[in-house]
Design a protein around this motif. Structure first.
Motif, PDB file in Angstrom:
ATOM      1  N   SER A 414       3.231   1.832   5.603  1.00 60.56           N
ATOM      2  CA  SER A 414       2.589   2.742   4.663  1.00 60.56           C
ATOM      3  C   SER A 414       1.573   3.633   5.369  1.00 60.56           C
ATOM      4  CB  SER A 414       1.888   1.938   3.559  1.00 60.56           C
ATOM      5  OG  SER A 414       1.121   2.798   2.736  1.00 60.56           O
ATOM      6  N   PRO A 415       1.563   4.936   5.059  1.00 64.98           N
ATOM      7  CA  PRO A 415       0.561   5.823   5.659  1.00 64.98           C
ATOM      8  C   PRO A 415      -0.805   5.703   4.994  1.00 64.98           C
ATOM      9  CG  PRO A 415       1.991   7.065   4.196  1.00 64.98           C
ATOM     10  CD  PRO A 415       2.532   5.664   4.223  1.00 64.98           C
ATOM     11  N   ARG A 416      -0.871   5.060   3.813  1.00 66.44           N
ATOM     12  CA  ARG A 416      -2.130   4.970   3.067  1.00 66.44           C
ATOM     13  C   ARG A 416      -2.694   3.551   3.035  1.00 66.44           C
ATOM     14  NH1 ARG A 416       1.515   7.772   0.470  1.00 66.44           N
ATOM     15  NH2 ARG A 416       2.033   6.021  -0.871  1.00 66.44           N
ATOM     16  N   GLU A 417      -1.825   2.560   2.800  1.00 62.63           N
ATOM     17  CA  GLU A 417      -2.275   1.184   2.715  1.00 62.63           C
ATOM     18  C   GLU A 417      -2.024   0.460   4.038  1.00 62.63           C
ATOM     19  OE1 GLU A 417      -1.430  -0.468  -1.576  1.00 62.63           O
ATOM     20  OE2 GLU A 417       0.380   0.465  -0.789  1.00 62.63           O
ATOM     21  N   ALA A 418      -2.744  -0.630   4.245  1.00 60.14           N
ATOM     22  CA  ALA A 418      -2.545  -1.445   5.449  1.00 60.14           C
ATOM     23  C   ALA A 418      -1.402  -2.425   5.206  1.00 60.14           C
ATOM     24  CB  ALA A 418      -3.831  -2.177   5.803  1.00 60.14           C
ATOM     25  N   VAL A 419      -0.220  -1.862   4.969  1.00 53.75           N
ATOM     26  CA  VAL A 419       0.933  -2.657   4.564  1.00 53.75           C
ATOM     27  C   VAL A 419       2.173  -2.199   5.323  1.00 53.75           C
ATOM     28  CG1 VAL A 419       2.458  -3.284   2.644  1.00 53.75           C
ATOM     29  CG2 VAL A 419       0.000  -3.057   2.247  1.00 53.75           C
ATOM     30  N   ASP A 442      -5.625  -3.779  13.976  1.00 51.35           N
ATOM     31  CA  ASP A 442      -4.967  -3.584  15.259  1.00 51.35           C
ATOM     32  C   ASP A 442      -3.446  -3.606  15.121  1.00 51.35           C
ATOM     33  OD1 ASP A 442      -5.015  -6.220  14.542  1.00 51.35           O
ATOM     34  OD2 ASP A 442      -5.452  -6.997  16.548  1.00 51.35           O
ATOM     35  N   THR A 443      -2.924  -4.543  14.306  1.00 51.37           N
ATOM     36  CA  THR A 443      -1.476  -4.611  14.086  1.00 51.37           C
ATOM     37  C   THR A 443      -0.991  -3.376  13.331  1.00 51.37           C
ATOM     38  OG1 THR A 443      -1.635  -7.020  13.977  1.00 51.37           O
ATOM     39  CG2 THR A 443       0.399  -6.030  13.184  1.00 51.37           C
ATOM     40  N   LEU A 444      -1.780  -2.931  12.355  1.00 48.21           N
ATOM     41  CA  LEU A 444      -1.414  -1.734  11.590  1.00 48.21           C
ATOM     42  C   LEU A 444      -1.320  -0.521  12.509  1.00 48.21           C
ATOM     43  CD1 LEU A 444      -0.948  -0.358   8.812  1.00 48.21           C
ATOM     44  CD2 LEU A 444      -3.424  -0.008   8.725  1.00 48.21           C
ATOM     45  N   GLY A 445      -2.292  -0.371  13.406  1.00 45.86           N
ATOM     46  CA  GLY A 445      -2.267   0.760  14.325  1.00 45.86           C
ATOM     47  C   GLY A 445      -1.040   0.748  15.226  1.00 45.86           C
ATOM     48  N   VAL A 474       9.242  -3.363  14.774  1.00 43.18           N
ATOM     49  CA  VAL A 474       8.184  -3.705  13.822  1.00 43.18           C
ATOM     50  C   VAL A 474       8.185  -5.201  13.535  1.00 43.18           C
ATOM     51  CG1 VAL A 474       7.424  -3.402  11.429  1.00 43.18           C
ATOM     52  CG2 VAL A 474       8.070  -1.415  12.780  1.00 43.18           C
ATOM     53  N   ARG A 475       9.378  -5.795  13.419  1.00 38.72           N
ATOM     54  CA  ARG A 475       9.459  -7.236  13.168  1.00 38.72           C
ATOM     55  C   ARG A 475       8.707  -8.037  14.225  1.00 38.72           C
ATOM     56  NH1 ARG A 475      15.856  -7.826  11.775  1.00 38.72           N
ATOM     57  NH2 ARG A 475      15.751  -7.864   9.493  1.00 38.72           N
TER      58      ARG A 475
END
Length: 500
Positions: A414-419, A442-445, A474-475
């Motif tokens: 998601s570009p908005r949520e940390a999901v 860090d994982t989101l980035g 991503v997995r």
């Protein structure tokens, strides 16, 4: 003996529940209040808080009392990242021991508030920054304003009476000074209270803690113009979900056995259908032979008639009869050759199978209903969805999925949520699954950086290949289990109605 008994007590949470509580830690902050007098700092107090909107922090009123009653600077230190923010007090209700801070700069991932009842004995976790831990770590002044993960302590809800001052949740999770204002969360990571104070044990009795309940929190926030994300769904622990999954798996195994039996029966029907087609072809061959023989007989008769007419000097009729006879006799070998071969039975069976496959194709528009039993939902709103599926593994005409055995899969960040989400569609069962992972910064980035390498994943063979590569990459970044699993049962949409 007592120590052994304590060590054998069951732990309050399983690995999945710990993942959910860890995800809730993204919303927890340290609140630092510096009391000022004539421009000089006089005292520093610390507490905890939780984001209820990207720029709103909920905490206890007593944590920010200096800011409410005098001149003070409020600092907000998030649990991740490298920045700290400045805040200002915008709502203050000491009678509920609640206060609301607005961030002057920055953003924090907001938490979800559980509005349903908290069952007696339910596992809960207190998140915050207890001063005893800071002191044991010999934290420096700089350390107090450096982002760090909150301390988590597990306990259980007690059925004791609420506080007389305001509605509270009584629990036995360990908290201390510094935990004030931090959230009490359930096993799904949803806020069920704001830790406020502890009972006075006088060093003898067991210590219990009181958290301001949601019955006080939600009205306070709404009066301040904040409408937090809430859910009334009960928290289903990982153990409970595993029991449900096991039961559903047994049910699916039973259905699979029935399918195998039906397949065996279908095989018998297929053999019968093949024999029927062979008999039909034999009939067609006999019919073709009869037609060829008749054409020969009638052709010979017309040719013979032509000679008779020619002997009588009736040349015009003789020519017509001769031409007709020749045509009939030429048609005889054509009728003979046109007879179907016996091996056409399998070809006809294959044609019938293709027609049936086309009719049952996964291509089309679907109405997908959320299956609450198969799903584990912690913070999302359980809503049905639509799926416009193409035969080439493409959704909505522009969203590519990658083949994964008999299913199709796609990863999205998601570009908005940390999901991050892993989406799957199984054309055989018409089951659509969305696994949601709540990621730390860090994982989101790293996940967003990966997604940026694959900006255009069109509905093509190349797009499917790129989607597969991104999904595998991503997995590798994701936690061992998702925080949510949304399972949908889909049906074809025909004339406004969904059909299986």
């Amino acid at each position: 003996m007592l120590i052994a008994a304590v060590l054998t007590l069951p732990t309050p949470a399983h690995a999945q529940d710990n993942l959910d509580v860890a995800a809730a830690g993204r919303s927890v902050v340290r609140v630092v209040v510096v009391a000022m007098q004539e421009g000089e700092p006089q005292a520093i107090g610390t507490g905890s808080g939780v984001a209820v909107a990207p720029d709103r922090i909920l905490t206890n009123a007593h944590v920010v009392a200096d800011a409410a009653e005098g001149d003070a600077i409020i600092g907000v230190v998030p649990s991740e990242g490298s920045k700290r923010f400045t805040g200002k007090l915008i709502a203050y209700q000491p009678q509920r021991d609640l206060a609301l801070i607005q961030l002057v700069d920055g953003r924090v991932e907001p938490a979800t508030i559980a509005t349903g009842p908290v069952p007696d004995g339910a596992a809960v976790a207190a998140l915050g920054y207890p001063y005893s831990v800071d002191r044991a770590r010999e934290l420096s002044a700089e350390g107090f304003v450096t982002p760090a993960a909150p301390v988590k302590s597990w306990g259980h809800v007690s059925g004791g009476a609420s506080s007389q001052r305001f509605d509270t949740v009584l629990h036995d999770a360990a908290i201390g000074r510094g935990n004030s204002g931090g959230p009490l969360v359930d096993s799904c990571g949803r806020v069920v209270g704001i830790n406020s104070f502890v009972s006075n044990s006088e060093g003898v009795d067991a210590v219990f803690a009181f958290a301001v309940s949601v019955k006080e929190i939600v009205p306070f926030l709404r009066s301040a113009g904040v409408h937090p994300h809430t859910t009334g769904l009960p928290c289903r622990t990982s153990a409970e979900q595993a029991t449900i999954d096991e039961r559903l798996a047994r049910s699916e195994d039973a259905r699979a056995e029935q399918e195998r039996m039906r397949a065996a029966t279908a095989g018998e029907r297929l053999s019968a259908r093949r024999q029927k087609l062979r008999d039909q072809i034999l009939g067609e061959r006999d019919k073709g032979l009869a037609i060829a023989a008749l054409l020969l007989v009638f052709g010979a008769m017309f040719v013979n008639g032509a000679f008779v007419l020619l002997s009588r000097d009736d040349r015009r009729l003789a020519l017509a009869a001769g031409a007709a006879g020749v045509l009939l006799m030429v048609g005889a070998p054509i009728a003979w050759a046109a007879r179907p071969d016996l091996d056409q039975a399998d070809l006809r069976l294959a044609t019938e199978a293709r027609k049936a496959s086309t009719q049952a194709s996964a291509e089309g528009r679907y109405a997908c209903r959320i299956d609450l039993e198969r799903s584990r939902i912690t913070v999302s709103d359980p809503q049905d969805t639509r799926l416009d599926w193409g035969a080439n593994g493409c959704a909505s005409g522009d969203t590519a999925f990658a083949p994964d055995d008999d299913r199709f899969v796609r990863a999205d960040v998601s570009p908005r949520e940390a999901v991050a989400a892993i989406r799957r569609f199984d054309p055989a069962t018409l089951r659509y699954t969305v696994e949601r992972y709540f990621l730390p910064a860090d994982t989101l980035g790293a996940a967003r950086a990966l997604q940026a390498k694959y900006p255009a994943r069109s509905c093509s063979a190349e797009g499917a290949r790129m989607t597969g590569e991104l999904t595998r990459a991503v997995r590798d970044l994701l936690p061992p289990a998702p925080n949510e699993r949304l399972v949908y049962s889909c049906g074809h949409v025909q004339d406004g109605a969904a059909t299986r």
